[in-house]
Design a protein around this motif. Structure first.
Motif, PDB file in Angstrom:
ATOM      1  N   MET B 116     -32.075  41.152  50.408  1.00 57.04           N
ATOM      2  CA  MET B 116     -31.380  42.265  50.108  1.00 57.04           C
ATOM      3  C   MET B 116     -30.240  42.559  51.222  1.00 57.04           C
ATOM      4  O   MET B 116     -30.456  42.175  52.411  1.00 57.04           O
ATOM      5  CB  MET B 116     -32.162  43.685  49.993  1.00 57.04           C
ATOM      6  N   ARG B 117     -29.303  43.116  50.779  1.00 59.54           N
ATOM      7  CA  ARG B 117     -28.164  43.461  52.025  1.00 59.54           C
ATOM      8  C   ARG B 117     -27.515  45.014  51.482  1.00 59.54           C
ATOM      9  O   ARG B 117     -27.459  45.282  50.438  1.00 59.54           O
ATOM     10  CB  ARG B 117     -26.874  42.409  51.970  1.00 59.54           C
ATOM     11  N   ASN B 118     -27.382  45.775  52.658  1.00 60.68           N
ATOM     12  CA  ASN B 118     -27.024  47.030  52.179  1.00 60.68           C
ATOM     13  C   ASN B 118     -25.517  47.019  52.643  1.00 60.68           C
ATOM     14  O   ASN B 118     -25.185  46.746  53.983  1.00 60.68           O
ATOM     15  CB  ASN B 118     -27.833  48.064  52.996  1.00 60.68           C
ATOM     16  N   ALA B 119     -24.605  47.769  51.871  1.00 56.14           N
ATOM     17  CA  ALA B 119     -23.251  47.876  52.161  1.00 56.14           C
ATOM     18  C   ALA B 119     -23.063  48.509  53.332  1.00 56.14           C
ATOM     19  O   ALA B 119     -21.958  48.691  53.849  1.00 56.14           O
ATOM     20  CB  ALA B 119     -22.529  48.538  50.895  1.00 56.14           C
ATOM     21  N   ALA B 120     -23.919  49.564  53.573  1.00 58.07           N
ATOM     22  CA  ALA B 120     -23.799  50.673  54.848  1.00 58.07           C
ATOM     23  C   ALA B 120     -23.893  49.823  56.063  1.00 58.07           C
ATOM     24  O   ALA B 120     -23.887  50.108  57.227  1.00 58.07           O
ATOM     25  CB  ALA B 120     -24.894  51.774  54.899  1.00 58.07           C
ATOM     26  N   ASP B 121     -24.291  48.590  56.210  1.00 55.56           N
ATOM     27  CA  ASP B 121     -24.477  47.964  57.417  1.00 55.56           C
ATOM     28  C   ASP B 121     -23.177  47.480  58.030  1.00 55.56           C
ATOM     29  O   ASP B 121     -22.459  47.481  57.207  1.00 55.56           O
ATOM     30  CB  ASP B 121     -25.104  46.369  56.905  1.00 55.56           C
ATOM     31  N   GLU B 122     -23.350  47.736  59.421  1.00 56.79           N
ATOM     32  CA  GLU B 122     -22.057  47.672  60.287  1.00 56.79           C
ATOM     33  C   GLU B 122     -21.111  46.375  60.209  1.00 56.79           C
ATOM     34  O   GLU B 122     -19.995  46.391  60.143  1.00 56.79           O
ATOM     35  CB  GLU B 122     -22.456  47.861  61.755  1.00 56.79           C
ATOM     36  N   PHE B 123     -22.080  45.532  59.511  1.00 57.49           N
ATOM     37  CA  PHE B 123     -21.234  43.967  59.435  1.00 57.49           C
ATOM     38  C   PHE B 123     -20.216  44.365  58.344  1.00 57.49           C
ATOM     39  O   PHE B 123     -19.114  43.758  58.216  1.00 57.49           O
ATOM     40  CB  PHE B 123     -22.397  42.809  58.979  1.00 57.49           C
ATOM     41  N   THR B 125     -19.195  47.734  57.136  1.00 62.41           N
ATOM     42  CA  THR B 125     -18.384  48.765  57.214  1.00 62.41           C
ATOM     43  C   THR B 125     -17.584  48.899  58.452  1.00 62.41           C
ATOM     44  O   THR B 125     -16.499  49.520  58.498  1.00 62.41           O
ATOM     45  CB  THR B 125     -19.565  50.139  57.564  1.00 62.41           C
ATOM     46  N   GLY B 126     -17.763  47.914  59.344  1.00 61.30           N
ATOM     47  CA  GLY B 126     -17.336  47.766  60.733  1.00 61.30           C
ATOM     48  C   GLY B 126     -17.702  49.053  61.578  1.00 61.30           C
ATOM     49  O   GLY B 126     -18.284  49.883  61.162  1.00 61.30           O
ATOM     50  N   LYS B 127     -16.961  49.180  62.776  1.00 58.49           N
ATOM     51  CA  LYS B 127     -17.326  50.141  63.695  1.00 58.49           C
ATOM     52  C   LYS B 127     -16.857  51.282  63.027  1.00 58.49           C
ATOM     53  O   LYS B 127     -17.329  52.599  63.581  1.00 58.49           O
ATOM     54  CB  LYS B 127     -16.971  49.698  65.104  1.00 58.49           C
ATOM     55  N   ASN B 128     -15.882  51.328  62.448  1.00 55.96           N
ATOM     56  CA  ASN B 128     -15.224  52.465  62.113  1.00 55.96           C
ATOM     57  C   ASN B 128     -15.670  53.206  60.624  1.00 55.96           C
ATOM     58  O   ASN B 128     -15.129  54.241  60.129  1.00 55.96           O
ATOM     59  CB  ASN B 128     -13.501  52.396  61.860  1.00 55.96           C
ATOM     60  N   LYS B 129     -16.903  52.555  60.283  1.00 55.39           N
ATOM     61  CA  LYS B 129     -17.723  52.903  59.036  1.00 55.39           C
ATOM     62  C   LYS B 129     -16.471  53.087  57.822  1.00 55.39           C
ATOM     63  O   LYS B 129     -16.014  54.183  57.303  1.00 55.39           O
ATOM     64  CB  LYS B 129     -18.143  54.353  59.399  1.00 55.39           C
ATOM     65  N   LYS B 130     -16.293  52.258  57.297  1.00 53.01           N
ATOM     66  CA  LYS B 130     -15.452  52.007  56.172  1.00 53.01           C
ATOM     67  C   LYS B 130     -16.068  52.820  54.898  1.00 53.01           C
ATOM     68  O   LYS B 130     -17.497  52.704  54.918  1.00 53.01           O
ATOM     69  CB  LYS B 130     -15.066  50.591  55.626  1.00 53.01           C
ATOM     70  N   SER B 131     -15.501  53.378  54.067  1.00 58.64           N
ATOM     71  CA  SER B 131     -15.959  54.131  52.822  1.00 58.64           C
ATOM     72  C   SER B 131     -16.325  53.109  52.020  1.00 58.64           C
ATOM     73  O   SER B 131     -15.970  51.788  52.084  1.00 58.64           O
ATOM     74  CB  SER B 131     -15.118  54.835  52.191  1.00 58.64           C
TER      75      SER B 131
END
Lengths: 309, 284
Positions: B116-123, B125-131
């Motif tokens: 599984m992978r979560n879209a909220a992972d920093e990988f 979203t990046g450091k700026n937390k993409k929506s």
């Protein structure tokens, strides 16, 4: 500071920026020859989820465009009348297939314009492809799919033949393969298109076209993360050491085997036309034997290939 | 035995004693053959991979998807996505988690693995937390698939886990070509690929070092050393904690690996795909 690494990084970044996934709303002449109906179905249904191609393939695409320009110029310089259709994109209905012609070549006698597809090929592939059968028998599925493009073009434009213009990407040499229109193959392609569209029309998603059973296709498939087909591979057995020992021994004997054959040839050459020769402790005799021709019956052979890990 | 007769159950501890001696020999022989077969599998698996197929995470080498696929091809591992998968679940912020369940089989043995992978992972979203709208969700789904594939292949060939750098080097793999990643205590450390941003320093001379250099050094020398100090350590000029002599190269974690204080929240299954690590680059 300008370094080789800096330049390479700039090129790589540019190529990566060129990689794009475009919407796929219908079948195309360029992909209808793909061996997997499931792939073509998924490509239209979930085009936005396909895995983007890699940098290597993007380089091949970009280079292919240059090869096309080079090839057209060469054909024109050779005095052939080449038409680059102003309306290069076209479509056919039922089933809906779009296409984009490379060029047409004018017949100097009757003025007919025949479709021609330009392909830039690696030197090895270029050497292998010398007739339309070579395309159909290719080990590479995408090469087997090339004639489908011309079949659809010929069907659309009602031409009895088309041409492949094959350019060797190493030497720049060009060769032409004439491709007669094959109604049976064209018909099979159209029926394949109808099956795919029929599955797409089923909103329940329960009608899914069959997946191909070629593992080499599945391994490179950009939709494999959405395909429920099994990836089936033959089991590998583990040898208890006997087979490895035999292969090792064969390897040890290889040099001697080669020398043995060379000696055999040299002995025959040394005997020449003589029928009987005394050679120290040997007597060598030679005679001519007539060999009758025979037909090798069709059979299934088992080919064993040994590859070093 | 009559139907109403009370059956006497042998105590488990005595059961072994009751086994026929020949059976024990058969079992031992079978175990020997299994170990031998596993060693052959491992040797073959290592031979067909190269440095780029591995990534060093906190000093431990992990096989990436490129390598896992090569291994699968070699050993004839088959798989299919289980019915009903992939599944999507949304968290409270609307970030989806994609889950794959796949069935892997080899030689009549079948296992099921999930990835599984979560879209909220920093990988993602990046450091700026993409929506969520800014994230390529197809990329997240594909990463979940890769994750599942990797777990399944390594699950059916368990020897591919618990290797260390020496195992790879002994098999002729150039670990210098592998990506590398380690963690600062309590955080993930810098990820720019530059020594200045990593927050990691050579434990011998204090020079700043990249994630990759630190990871390699930890695995090889048990300490974080810069490349110069690693060379000195290789010549014996720097006293490094000698790596414990390995009794077995497989199936056992080193003491360092058993104390995961430096990467507390990660398991192997959380690791992103290879491209993620490429950014930490820098040739060893």
């Amino acid at each position: 500071m300008l370094t080789a690494g800096y330049i390479a990084d700039k090129i790589s970044a540019f190529v990566k920026s060129e990689i794009k996934v475009y919407p796929v709303n219908n079948l195309r002449a360029s992909n209808i020859g793909h061996p997997c109906e499931r792939y073509l179905y998924l490509l239209i249904k979930h085009w936005d989820e396909q895995q983007p191609h890699d940098e290597g393939l993007q380089n091949i695409f970009d280079f292919g465009n240059s090869v096309e320009e080079y090839t057209i110029k060469k054909l024109k310089d050779a005095g052939l009348e080449i038409v680059t259709p102003t309306q290069r994109s076209w479509k056919v209905e039922n089933p809906f297939i779009t296409g984009r012609e490379d060029i047409r070549i004018k017949d100097p006698e009757d003025g007919q314009l025949y479709p021609a597809e330009i392909k830039g090929l690696s030197p090895f592939e270029w050497e292998r492809l010398n007739s339309i059968e070579d395309f159909y028998n290719s080990k590479r599925y995408y090469v087997r799919g090339y004639p489908s493009q011309l079949m659809v073009y010929c069907w659309k434009f009602e031409k009895e033949k088309g041409f492949f213009v094959l350019t060797n990407k190493l030497t720049g040499k060009i060769k032409i393969i004439e491709v007669p229109f094959d109604w049976d193959r064209a018909d099979a392609l159209l029926k394949k298109g109808e099956r795919i569209y029929s599955a797409l029309a089923d909103e329940s998603g329960k009608t899914v076209p069959a997946a191909c059973d070629d593992i080499t296709v599945c391994e490179e498939c950009t939709m494999r993360h959405l395909c429920s087909a099994s990836i089936e591979r033959p089991d590998m057995d583990i040898d208890d050491g006997e087979l490895e020992a035999l292969i090792d021994r064969k390897g040890e004997l290889a040099a001697a085997y080669k020398e043995y054959n060379e000696m055999n040839d040299k002995i025959k050459a040394a005997v020449g036309d003589r029928d009987k020769v005394l050679a120290g402790k040997y007597v060598v005799t030679a005679k001519n034997i007539e060999k009758k021709e025979y037909v090798v019956k069709a059979r299934t052979e088992r080919r064993v290939t040994v590859t070093r890990l | 035995m009559a139907e109403n007769e009370i059956m006497t159950v042998q105590e488990t501890s005595d059961a072994l004693m009751e086994l026929d001696y020949d059976n024990i020999l058969v079992m031992a022989d079978r175990a020997d053959k299994m170990v031998s077969a596993l060693n052959k599998i491992m040797a073959a698996a290592l031979k067909i991979t190269n440095g780029k197929d591995w990534v060093l995470i906190g000093s431990t080498p992990y096989l990436q998807e490129t390598g896992a696929s090569k291994v699968a091809r070699l050993f004839g591992i088959s798989w299919k996505i289980c019915d009903g998968f992939p599944k999507q679940e949304l968290d409270k912020d609307g970030y989806p988690t994609y889950t794959y369940r796949m069935e892997f089989s080899m030689h009549g043995q079948t296992i099921t693995a999930e990835g599984m992978r979560n879209a909220a992972d920093e990988f993602f979203t990046g450091k700026n937390k993409k929506s969520v709208d800014e994230i390529d969700l197809a990329d997240v789904k594909r990463a979940a698939y890769t994750n599942c594939l990797n777990r399944g292949i390594k699950g059916i060939l368990p020897g591919l886990r618990n290797l260390d750098v020496s195992d790879l080097e002994n098999a002729g793999i150039n670990v210098g070509r592998s990506g590398g990643y380690t963690f600062k205590t309590g955080s993930k450390g810098g990820n720019s690929g530059k020594a200045e941003d990593s927050g990691l320093v050579c434990e011998n001379c204090g020079e700043k070092i990249t994630q990759k250099v630190a990871s390699y050094s930890e695995s090889k020398y048990g300490r974080r050393l810069c490349m110069n100090c690693q060379k000195a350590a290789a010549k014996g000029a720097i006293d490094v904690t000698p790596k414990e002599e390995k009794q077995s190269t497989r199936g056992r974690k080193s003491a360092q690996q058993q104390e995961p204080e430096e990467y507390p929240s990660y398991s192997e299954d959380d690791f992103p795909p290879a491209e993620y690590y490429d950014q930490f680059g820098g040739a060893q």
